[in-house]
Design a protein around this motif. Sequence first.
Motif, PDB file in Angstrom:
ATOM      1  N   LYS A 156       0.796  -1.231   0.000  1.00 48.38           N
ATOM      2  CA  LYS A 156       0.000   0.000   0.000  1.00 48.38           C
ATOM      3  C   LYS A 156       0.830   1.283   0.000  1.00 48.38           C
ATOM      4  O   LYS A 156       0.617   2.167  -0.828  1.00 48.38           O
ATOM      5  CB  LYS A 156      -0.939  -0.001   1.213  1.00 48.38           C
ATOM      6  N   ASP A 157       1.757   1.407   0.936  1.00 48.06           N
ATOM      7  CA  ASP A 157       2.420   2.694   1.140  1.00 48.06           C
ATOM      8  C   ASP A 157       3.295   3.111  -0.037  1.00 48.06           C
ATOM      9  O   ASP A 157       3.188   4.238  -0.541  1.00 48.06           O
ATOM     10  CB  ASP A 157       3.255   2.655   2.425  1.00 48.06           C
ATOM     11  N   ILE A 158       4.176   2.226  -0.481  1.00 42.14           N
ATOM     12  CA  ILE A 158       5.074   2.573  -1.584  1.00 42.14           C
ATOM     13  C   ILE A 158       4.308   2.803  -2.887  1.00 42.14           C
ATOM     14  O   ILE A 158       4.578   3.783  -3.596  1.00 42.14           O
ATOM     15  CB  ILE A 158       6.173   1.507  -1.744  1.00 42.14           C
ATOM     16  N   PRO A 159       3.322   1.959  -3.247  1.00 44.59           N
ATOM     17  CA  PRO A 159       2.525   2.261  -4.447  1.00 44.59           C
ATOM     18  C   PRO A 159       1.810   3.604  -4.364  1.00 44.59           C
ATOM     19  O   PRO A 159       1.752   4.343  -5.354  1.00 44.59           O
ATOM     20  CB  PRO A 159       1.524   1.102  -4.502  1.00 44.59           C
ATOM     21  N   SER A 160       1.278   3.942  -3.183  1.00 45.27           N
ATOM     22  CA  SER A 160       0.574   5.209  -3.023  1.00 45.27           C
ATOM     23  C   SER A 160       1.519   6.395  -3.176  1.00 45.27           C
ATOM     24  O   SER A 160       1.211   7.378  -3.868  1.00 45.27           O
ATOM     25  CB  SER A 160      -0.106   5.248  -1.648  1.00 45.27           C
ATOM     26  N   LEU A 161       2.686   6.322  -2.543  1.00 46.16           N
ATOM     27  CA  LEU A 161       3.657   7.409  -2.617  1.00 46.16           C
ATOM     28  C   LEU A 161       4.219   7.560  -4.032  1.00 46.16           C
ATOM     29  O   LEU A 161       4.465   8.676  -4.502  1.00 46.16           O
ATOM     30  CB  LEU A 161       4.791   7.158  -1.624  1.00 46.16           C
ATOM     31  N   THR A 162       4.410   6.444  -4.721  1.00 44.68           N
ATOM     32  CA  THR A 162       4.928   6.502  -6.090  1.00 44.68           C
ATOM     33  C   THR A 162       3.896   7.089  -7.041  1.00 44.68           C
ATOM     34  O   THR A 162       4.223   7.900  -7.917  1.00 44.68           O
ATOM     35  CB  THR A 162       5.344   5.100  -6.568  1.00 44.68           C
ATOM     36  N   ALA A 163       2.639   6.697  -6.882  1.00 42.76           N
ATOM     37  CA  ALA A 163       1.574   7.246  -7.722  1.00 42.76           C
ATOM     38  C   ALA A 163       1.458   8.751  -7.521  1.00 42.76           C
ATOM     39  O   ALA A 163       1.250   9.507  -8.481  1.00 42.76           O
ATOM     40  CB  ALA A 163       0.251   6.557  -7.398  1.00 42.76           C
ATOM     41  N   ASP A 164       1.603   9.193  -6.285  1.00 43.03           N
ATOM     42  CA  ASP A 164       1.542  10.625  -5.996  1.00 43.03           C
ATOM     43  C   ASP A 164       2.711  11.363  -6.654  1.00 43.03           C
ATOM     44  O   ASP A 164       2.544  12.464  -7.187  1.00 43.03           O
ATOM     45  CB  ASP A 164       1.563  10.838  -4.481  1.00 43.03           C
ATOM     46  N   ALA A 165       3.895  10.749  -6.630  1.00 44.69           N
ATOM     47  CA  ALA A 165       5.067  11.369  -7.254  1.00 44.69           C
ATOM     48  C   ALA A 165       4.907  11.463  -8.766  1.00 44.69           C
ATOM     49  O   ALA A 165       5.330  12.438  -9.391  1.00 44.69           O
ATOM     50  CB  ALA A 165       6.321  10.567  -6.911  1.00 44.69           C
ATOM     51  N   ALA A 166       4.277  10.455  -9.368  1.00 42.09           N
ATOM     52  CA  ALA A 166       4.133  10.410 -10.826  1.00 42.09           C
ATOM     53  C   ALA A 166       3.129  11.435 -11.347  1.00 42.09           C
ATOM     54  O   ALA A 166       3.153  11.773 -12.537  1.00 42.09           O
ATOM     55  CB  ALA A 166       3.718   9.009 -11.259  1.00 42.09           C
ATOM     56  N   LYS A 167       2.253  11.933 -10.482  1.00 44.95           N
ATOM     57  CA  LYS A 167       1.234  12.888 -10.904  1.00 44.95           C
ATOM     58  C   LYS A 167       1.832  14.185 -11.447  1.00 44.95           C
ATOM     59  O   LYS A 167       1.189  14.900 -12.213  1.00 44.95           O
ATOM     60  CB  LYS A 167       0.303  13.215  -9.732  1.00 44.95           C
ATOM     61  N   GLU A 168       3.052  14.491 -11.052  1.00 48.32           N
ATOM     62  CA  GLU A 168       3.687  15.731 -11.486  1.00 48.32           C
ATOM     63  C   GLU A 168       4.140  15.676 -12.946  1.00 48.32           C
ATOM     64  O   GLU A 168       4.500  16.699 -13.520  1.00 48.32           O
ATOM     65  CB  GLU A 168       4.895  16.046 -10.600  1.00 48.32           C
ATOM     66  N   PHE A 169       4.131  14.481 -13.538  1.00 51.53           N
ATOM     67  CA  PHE A 169       4.697  14.321 -14.874  1.00 51.53           C
ATOM     68  C   PHE A 169       3.721  13.586 -15.789  1.00 51.53           C
ATOM     69  O   PHE A 169       2.911  12.783 -15.339  1.00 51.53           O
ATOM     70  CB  PHE A 169       6.015  13.537 -14.793  1.00 51.53           C
ATOM     71  N   SER A 170       3.817  13.877 -17.072  1.00 55.34           N
ATOM     72  CA  SER A 170       3.002  13.175 -18.060  1.00 55.34           C
ATOM     73  C   SER A 170       3.918  12.356 -18.967  1.00 55.34           C
ATOM     74  O   SER A 170       5.073  12.731 -19.202  1.00 55.34           O
ATOM     75  CB  SER A 170       2.200  14.174 -18.904  1.00 55.34           C
ATOM     76  N   GLY A 171       3.412  11.236 -19.448  1.00 57.95           N
ATOM     77  CA  GLY A 171       4.185  10.393 -20.347  1.00 57.95           C
ATOM     78  C   GLY A 171       5.269   9.579 -19.672  1.00 57.95           C
ATOM     79  O   GLY A 171       6.161   9.056 -20.336  1.00 57.95           O
ATOM     80  N   ILE A 172       5.205   9.458 -18.350  1.00 61.21           N
ATOM     81  CA  ILE A 172       6.193   8.673 -17.604  1.00 61.21           C
ATOM     82  C   ILE A 172       5.511   7.431 -17.038  1.00 61.21           C
ATOM     83  O   ILE A 172       4.500   7.529 -16.345  1.00 61.21           O
ATOM     84  CB  ILE A 172       6.809   9.487 -16.449  1.00 61.21           C
ATOM     85  N   SER A 173       6.031   6.263 -17.356  1.00 63.63           N
ATOM     86  CA  SER A 173       5.505   5.026 -16.779  1.00 63.63           C
ATOM     87  C   SER A 173       6.392   4.600 -15.618  1.00 63.63           C
ATOM     88  O   SER A 173       7.540   5.031 -15.503  1.00 63.63           O
ATOM     89  CB  SER A 173       5.439   3.916 -17.829  1.00 63.63           C
ATOM     90  N   TYR A 174       5.852   3.766 -14.750  1.00 62.44           N
ATOM     91  CA  TYR A 174       6.654   3.296 -13.624  1.00 62.44           C
ATOM     92  C   TYR A 174       6.256   1.882 -13.233  1.00 62.44           C
ATOM     93  O   TYR A 174       5.163   1.407 -13.546  1.00 62.44           O
ATOM     94  CB  TYR A 174       6.536   4.242 -12.423  1.00 62.44           C
ATOM     95  N   LEU A 175       7.170   1.232 -12.562  1.00 57.56           N
ATOM     96  CA  LEU A 175       6.999  -0.147 -12.111  1.00 57.56           C
ATOM     97  C   LEU A 175       7.513  -0.250 -10.685  1.00 57.56           C
ATOM     98  O   LEU A 175       8.549   0.327 -10.348  1.00 57.56           O
ATOM     99  CB  LEU A 175       7.795  -1.092 -13.020  1.00 57.56           C
ATOM    100  N   ILE A 176       6.788  -0.972  -9.846  1.00 56.65           N
ATOM    101  CA  ILE A 176       7.258  -1.268  -8.493  1.00 56.65           C
ATOM    102  C   ILE A 176       7.592  -2.752  -8.451  1.00 56.65           C
ATOM    103  O   ILE A 176       6.724  -3.600  -8.646  1.00 56.65           O
ATOM    104  CB  ILE A 176       6.202  -0.918  -7.435  1.00 56.65           C
ATOM    105  N   THR A 177       8.856  -3.067  -8.231  1.00 57.98           N
ATOM    106  CA  THR A 177       9.282  -4.464  -8.274  1.00 57.98           C
ATOM    107  C   THR A 177       8.946  -5.184  -6.967  1.00 57.98           C
ATOM    108  O   THR A 177       8.550  -4.565  -5.977  1.00 57.98           O
ATOM    109  CB  THR A 177      10.798  -4.574  -8.513  1.00 57.98           C
ATOM    110  N   ALA A 178       9.135  -6.481  -6.985  1.00 55.56           N
ATOM    111  CA  ALA A 178       8.979  -7.277  -5.767  1.00 55.56           C
ATOM    112  C   ALA A 178      10.094  -6.936  -4.786  1.00 55.56           C
ATOM    113  O   ALA A 178      11.171  -6.492  -5.187  1.00 55.56           O
ATOM    114  CB  ALA A 178       9.028  -8.762  -6.113  1.00 55.56           C
ATOM    115  N   PRO A 179       9.858  -7.131  -3.483  1.00 61.31           N
ATOM    116  CA  PRO A 179      10.944  -6.970  -2.510  1.00 61.31           C
ATOM    117  C   PRO A 179      11.938  -8.117  -2.641  1.00 61.31           C
ATOM    118  O   PRO A 179      11.797  -8.978  -3.511  1.00 61.31           O
ATOM    119  CB  PRO A 179      10.206  -7.001  -1.165  1.00 61.31           C
ATOM    120  N   LEU A 180      12.941  -8.139  -1.787  1.00 55.23           N
ATOM    121  CA  LEU A 180      14.003  -9.138  -1.903  1.00 55.23           C
ATOM    122  C   LEU A 180      13.471 -10.559  -1.767  1.00 55.23           C
ATOM    123  O   LEU A 180      13.849 -11.452  -2.520  1.00 55.23           O
ATOM    124  CB  LEU A 180      15.080  -8.874  -0.842  1.00 55.23           C
ATOM    125  N   GLY A 181      12.604 -10.788  -0.799  1.00 58.13           N
ATOM    126  CA  GLY A 181      11.916 -12.070  -0.691  1.00 58.13           C
ATOM    127  C   GLY A 181      12.824 -13.264  -0.471  1.00 58.13           C
ATOM    128  O   GLY A 181      13.907 -13.165   0.094  1.00 58.13           O
TER     129      GLY A 181
END
Length: 223
Positions: A156-181
């Motif tokens: 929840k937290d990292i996806p939410s913070l990343t989505a908020d950061a991406a709002k400042e830009f257009s045409g930028i895609s992003y991916l959140i990878t798996a943790p070390l696991g």
Amino acid sequence: MTAKMTTTQSQFLMNLSHGLSSQRNLRADNRVPSSSCQITRKNRSWALPVSLKVEKFQLQRGTRRRGSPCLVKNGIGDADGIIIVDHGSRRRESNLMLEEFVKMFKDKTGYPIVEPAHMELAEPSIKDAFRLCVQQGAKRVVVSPFFLFPGRHWHKDIPSLTADAAKEFSGISYLITAPLGLHNLLMDVVNDRIQHCLSHVEGDADECLVCAGTNKCKLYNSS
């Protein structure tokens, strides 16, 4: 002692980089089953991300528009930015350690855009790191959580913070990878820590770079 630890860390990153490169070069229909492949959504509900979407590039490997960065479909190219994000700490020493790891990772992999970020409690934030990646020319941002397991912060937290950061830009895609696991190389890292700390308390080794100056690596006796 410092040279020994540096060699261990470098070997770990070299093995990790080699493993990732080998996986990319294997065709899907020729891949050999491994222990990690046996963990599936069917028998381990936490093994695979279920809420994250990966946006695909339209350009194929090696294609480039004149005057634009090269976008690589199935790997890291010069239009990719990487953010390695940890939890963040009020202890300055802990935050500096992430910065040192990011430098080691960038030197070892040769990736052009790599930035550290802290989820909370310290700067740079995920938003700061995202902005720096875009300013350096990133069209795709890969956020890599420096966490062991997929808990609330990853879901929840990292996806939410990343989505908020991406709002400042257009045409930028992003991916959140798996943790070390559950990664085989982590077994070597844990074992190395155990063996070194035992050597230290027995007087056969200095403190490692993590424990140096803390006086934490010592043998306690129960009362």
